[in-house]
Design an enzyme around this catalytic site. Structure first.
Site, mmCIF file in Angstrom:
data_model
loop_
_atom_site.group_PDB
_atom_site.id
_atom_site.type_symbol
_atom_site.label_atom_id
_atom_site.label_comp_id
_atom_site.label_asym_id
_atom_site.label_seq_id
_atom_site.Cartn_x
_atom_site.Cartn_y
_atom_site.Cartn_z
ATOM 1 N N SER A 452 93.524 41.243 46.951
ATOM 2 C CA SER A 452 92.677 40.757 48.033
ATOM 3 C C SER A 452 92.857 41.590 49.303
ATOM 4 O O SER A 452 91.880 42.102 49.866
ATOM 5 C CB SER A 452 92.993 39.286 48.328
ATOM 6 O OG SER A 452 94.334 39.161 48.765
ATOM 7 N N ASP A 453 94.106 41.743 49.725
ATOM 8 C CA ASP A 453 94.287 42.424 51.017
ATOM 9 C C ASP A 453 94.134 43.932 50.901
ATOM 10 O O ASP A 453 93.800 44.593 51.889
ATOM 11 C CB ASP A 453 95.609 42.050 51.692
ATOM 12 C CG ASP A 453 96.799 42.181 50.799
ATOM 13 O OD1 ASP A 453 96.628 42.512 49.620
ATOM 14 O OD2 ASP A 453 97.920 41.935 51.264
ATOM 15 N N CYS A 454 94.316 44.496 49.723
ATOM 16 C CA CYS A 454 94.076 45.933 49.572
ATOM 17 C C CYS A 454 92.580 46.183 49.649
ATOM 18 O O CYS A 454 92.136 47.177 50.241
ATOM 19 C CB CYS A 454 94.649 46.439 48.251
ATOM 20 S SG CYS A 454 96.419 46.179 48.170
ATOM 21 N N GLU A 457 91.846 45.863 53.378
ATOM 22 C CA GLU A 457 92.275 47.022 54.184
ATOM 23 C C GLU A 457 91.477 48.264 53.812
ATOM 24 O O GLU A 457 91.132 49.074 54.673
ATOM 25 C CB GLU A 457 93.781 47.287 54.024
ATOM 26 C CG GLU A 457 94.696 46.151 54.490
ATOM 27 C CD GLU A 457 94.487 45.712 55.941
ATOM 28 O OE1 GLU A 457 94.187 46.573 56.790
ATOM 29 O OE2 GLU A 457 94.607 44.507 56.219
#
Ligand code: LAN
Length: 727
Positions: A452-454, A457
């Site tokens: 999710s956060d990759c 970002e």
């Protein structure tokens, strides 16, 4: 048995010729260390700056002009860091820290007869010797952790298999420590498993790992498809290897290890009695009574398994192993499943098979050489993660506009472009996978898992590079950006938060069945403030540029996610990190999100409390320093020294929250500038990351990305504050 080696005395000095090691020049960010044997190769592949930096060979860069402002210091920082950028545009980096991975690599290779280069074996031995604790000669769960049976038993075995004799002083010392801790019978379940594979621990001494669980209907919460993806992906090959009771062929070394690892004679060990014997030094998550009870039942079943059912279970597990290998280019999701899958494939398909060869080739992506020797990494690298932070830092601070940095940013954008996953996985439905179309992974595209956060970002980084500077080409189309958004919007949990790879699938009580005593929170996905924040910030930035794409859905997702962030704030005022250490990390991300919806120090009670909490932790030297122990206990534990990375996080958090007083930020800046070297770099300090509560992991590139980011941001921030105050 591998060929005997002659081992030098001191592990301080390199045992191989470090001027011959090179990182391969790949175009997708893969990290592979080659040892150049011939002089011709040495001429055609000169050492790069990145090779030298990571090998610890002096770079002798010139002294940069003394920085007078934080911006000068940020610029100096990037002048240095830019020289480590690879041709393909990413920044390579070590991703070590855990001390339970190298033994898997060595045991898995040994039992399948998969060779290493002699130079690799030598540097692995040197790494283990260098990482043994000086006082007791043992090893812990990770490089900064205390000695455990898990670390000591497995790394002792690794040393011996790699070619160190039982009489070597390091082996004698480690063995003494292991015996004091109760011997290898007191290893946690993952240790027992690896020792059983090697045939130096009886399978009877393991709690059951039945593959039949995979045959249950997948709507049942206990079905592994509802577990956290890492636990599931490790369980599959474990249950296969347990189901067939895989055991390496006995040889002299194995027979000898059976004598060395225990405090009693091997043949007299009461194996079933060892199943729940775990040393106190290792215990993070003790078994629940429910789990012990289930093991008793499953243990009875093991005496009367139904052969066709077991067969179906192992066949199904094997099938999943093959799908996973094919989905990931034989990397697999992570280093533990990598070696277990490799053993299973070698067992079934033999040393001549393509599977064996491909697994052998991809083993190298996890092997990283540092000044202290060769380790096994936590993933095949942290490429996307590192690149996205430094690129955002450069755009946000204005350093991107420097003429001499432009080419480097265009290269970075090219790398991001090729790294985005364009399709869903090969075996989508049949291997319990979440969608991947449009996602960015943590490391390389080939590894190919949505995080999710990759994705957040990666998306932010592309938007910054394509929309906020004017010299870059438009490489990632609007359609592909929308694919990324679709993936993000497919991920929220019911409470509005975001987990790591998939939405939470199983109920919380599954944690009561956590078999891996050394880790916490591994059975299911959880809501993570850091992951949630990356999604919030990336969606907010996306909607500024593309206001017409799914606006209602995006708006609702952000609102719900902010609601979760408020609920997850700790009473002390900060947010507890799960992937970085620890409050400083997660609080920075949380305050960034709150600021995007207008919540700052003066407007929001929540942001104010968070700032006060951080300020209460600032030390006299202006810095912040938090130990990895915070992650174990959930309560702030000071590191003995302040850390530039955490200081950067905390100062960024204050700036995101629009903290109105310059003092604390100026002091943080001063410290980070004071620690900077004349060539613009910062020396390595304590370990930065963590996973599963207990295991620390290295993010050495953070000391560049977050320091540069913070300094550049602070420069502008402090100037603006000064102007405001003079009004
Ligand atoms: C990682 C590394 C990256 C990390 C972040 C992107 C930072 C995080 O925000 C989400 C979770 C994620 C992707 C993550 C999950 C767990 C990993 C893969 C690791 C910490 C790297 C190593 C770890 C893995 C589980 C190690 C192998 C050990 C097992 C217990 C299977």
């Amino acid at each position: 048995m591998w060929t005997p080696l002659s081992i030098p005395d001191s592990s301080q000095e390199a045992w191989t010729d470090y001027s011959r090691w090179r990182l391969q020049d790949t175009d997708d960010g893969s990290h592979i260390w080659d040892y150049l044997e011939t002089d011709e190769e040495l001429v055609s592949r000169p050492l790069t700056n990145a090779d030298k930096y990571w090998l610890g060979i002096p770079l002798n860069f010139p002294t940069l002009p003394t920085p007078h402002t934080p911006f000068d210091a940020a610029r100096n920082g990037y002048t240095f860091y830019k020289q480590l950028q690879a041709n393909d545009g990413h920044w390579a980096g070590e991703y070590g820290g855990p001390m339970f991975l190298l033994p898997g690599l060595v045991i898995g290779s040994y039992v399948t007869g998969m060779p290493f280069l002699e130079v690799e074996r030598l540097e692995m031995i040197r790494y283990l010797l260098n990482r043994a604790h000086p006082e007791d000669g043992g090893w812990g769960l990770h490089i900064e952790g205390h000695t455990t049976v898990f670390g000591t038993a497995l790394n002792y075995v690794a040393l011996r298999l790699l070619g160190v004799s039982a009489e070597h002083p390091a082996a004698v010392k480690a063995r003494g420590t292991l015996h004091k801790l109760g011997g290898a019978t007191a290893a946690p379940s993952w240790g027992k498993f690896w020792l059983s594979i090697l045939n130096v621990y009886d399978w009877e001494g393991n709690n059951p790992i039945p593959p039949e669980i995979l045959l249950l209907p997948d709507w049942l919460p206990v079905h592994p498809s509802n577990w956290w993806i890492h636990t599931r992906t490790v369980y599959v090959p474990m249950s296969y290897l347990y189901g067939i009771r895989y055991t390496a062929e006995e040889d002299d070394l194995i027979l000898s290890l059976r004598e060395e690892l225990y405090t009693q004679p091997y043949d007299l060990i009461d194996w079933p009695a060892q199943r729940n014997n775990v040393s106190a030094a290792d215990l993070y998550s003790p078994h629940t009574q429910l789990f012990d009870f289930l093991n008793v039942i499953l243990g009875m079943y093991e005496h009367c398994t139904i052969p066709p059912l077991r067969r179906r279970g192992t066949d199904y597990a094997y099938n999943l192993i093959v799908l996973e290998d094919e989905n990931t280019g034989y990397q697999t999701l992570g280093p533990v499943s990598k070696m277990m899958n490799l053993i299973a494939r070698a067992h079934v398909e033999g040393a001549e098979s393509d599977a064996y060869k491909l697994h052998m080739a991809k083993r190298r992506d996890f092997m990283w050489l540092g000044p202290d020797g060769m380790r096994m990494c936590g993933t095949n690298g942290s490429q996307l993660w590192d690149l996205s932070f430094i690129t955002q830092a450069l755009v946000e601070t204005g350093l991107a506009q420097d003429e001499e940095n432009r080419e480097s940013l265009v290269r970075a954008l090219r790398w991001l472009d090729q790294c985005q996953i364009k399709d869903d996985p090969l075996h989508f439905g049949s291997s319990f996978r979440h969608r991947t179309k449009g996602a960015w992974p943590f490391s390389t595209k080939e590894q190919g898992y949505t995080v999710s956060d990759c994705t957040g970002e990666g998306l932010k980084s592309v938007l910054y590079l394509q929309k906020q500077v004017d010299f870059t080409p438009n490489l990632v189309s609007e359609e592909r950006l929308c694919d990324a958004v679709d993936t993000l919007l497919s991920l929220p949990n019911s409470d509005g938060s975001f987990a790591s790879y998939e939405p939470i699938r199983g109920p919380g009580w599954l944690e009561w069945l956590n078999a891996a005593e050394v880790f916490g929170n591994i059975m299911i996905e959880y809501s993570y403030p850091e992951c949630t924040t990356s999604v919030i910030t990336s969606l907010s930035i996306f909607r500024k540029h593309y206001p017409h794409y799914r606006p209602i859905h995006i708006d609702r997702t952000i609102k719900k996610a902010i609601g979760y962030l408020h609920r997850s704030q700790k009473p002390e005022g900060g947010w507890l990190g799960s992937w970085g250490i620890c409050f400083t990390y997660a609080t920075m991300f949380a305050l960034e999100s709150l600021a995007l919806v207008g919540e700052t120090y003066t407007t929001s009670e929540s942001a104010r409390r968070a700032c006060e909490f951080l300020l209460s932790k600032q030390r006299d030297d202006g810095g912040w320093g938090e130990s990895y122990k915070t992650c174990e206990t959930g309560v702030w534990v000071d590191h003995e020294n302040t850390q530039v990375v955490q200081t950067a996080w905390a100062a960024m958090a204050l700036m995101y929250a629009n903290y109105p007083h310059p003092g604390p930020i100026a002091r943080a800046v001063k410290l980070v500038m004071w620690r900077q070297q004349e060539d613009g770099s910062w020396p390595q300090e304590a370990i930065e990351g963590v996973f599963n509560k207990s295991c620390a992991i290295s993010y050495p590139n953070f000391k560049f990305s977050f320091t540069i980011w913070m300094l550049g941001k602070a420069d502008r921030y402090l100037k603006e504050l000064a102007v405001e105050r003079s009004r």
